[in-house]
Design an enzyme around this catalytic site. Structure first.
Site: not given
Ligand code: AMP
Length: 191
Positions: A14, A89, A128, A134, A146
């Protein structure tokens, strides 16, 4: 304004694909994950609260991300639309988004789902991890958590948006340009 949702499991690509979509369609790319990592880096109280949850592979509370998104909708100007990445999400977040958009007289333009098989998720995330460093990409058990959270809480959104006729899917396997070409073909139909 256009409101696109970039959807898919962790590691689907994404963030990678968002860069060209943002430029080609003059969109504001809003990644809740990136916004949260920014809060952590800045050491804000919100960042401190979010860090423990993110590092364990859990979601942060709905109200936190909903507030971040709404404040961006209220302040970002001079774009043709928004590209939401990693939000919504949960079903509660999708309903909150619908409410926010209704209040603005708007609606979701389309959900663009990048799909990869489960077996590919871990390989993509491991790759990644070598590039982005990260914390939540480093540990196998966090990646597993996750993926499980995605299936339990996020995947139900596929039916939520299918029921609204807003769901569109592209194959996320193959090279970055191959996926980009599939996305461009879909965007041509949506815009
Ligand atoms: P991402 O970069 O989208 O993979 O997000 C990394 C982490 O941030 C996720 O595993 C969640 O812990 C948190 N996070 C990101 N977006 C959301 C969301 N819309 N709702 C809840 N937690 C989020």
């Amino acid at each position: 304004m256009k409101y696109y949702i970039l959807f898919g499991p962790p590691g689907a690509g994404k963030g990678t694909q968002a860069t060209s979509l943002r430029e080609n369609y003059h969109l504001c790319h809003l990644s809740t994950g990136e916004l949260l990592r920014g809060e952590i880096a800045a050491g804000t109280p919100l960042g401190l609260e979010a860090k423990a949850l993110i590092d364990a592979g859990n979601l942060v509370p709905d109200a936190v991300v909903e507030g971040m998104i709404e404040s961006k909708f209220n302040t970002v100007k001079d774009v043709e639309g928004f590209l939401l990445d990693g939000f919504p999400r949960t079903t509660a977040q999708a309903e909150a988004l619908e409410g926010m958009l209704q209040r603005r007289g708007e609606k979701v333009t389309g959900v663009i789902s990048i799909m990869i098989p489960d077996a590919m998720i871990k390989d993509r995330i491991r790759h990644r991890a070598t590039i982005e460093g990260r914390a939540d990409d480093a540990k196998d058990e966090v990646i597993e958590k996750r993926i499980a959270t995605y299936h339990a809480k996020t995947e139900p959104l596929i039916d939520f948006y299918k029921a609204r006729g807003q769901y569109h899917e592209v194959d996320g396997t193959g090279t970055i340009p191959e996926v980009a070409a599939r996305l461009a073909a879909l965007m041509a139909k949506l815009s």
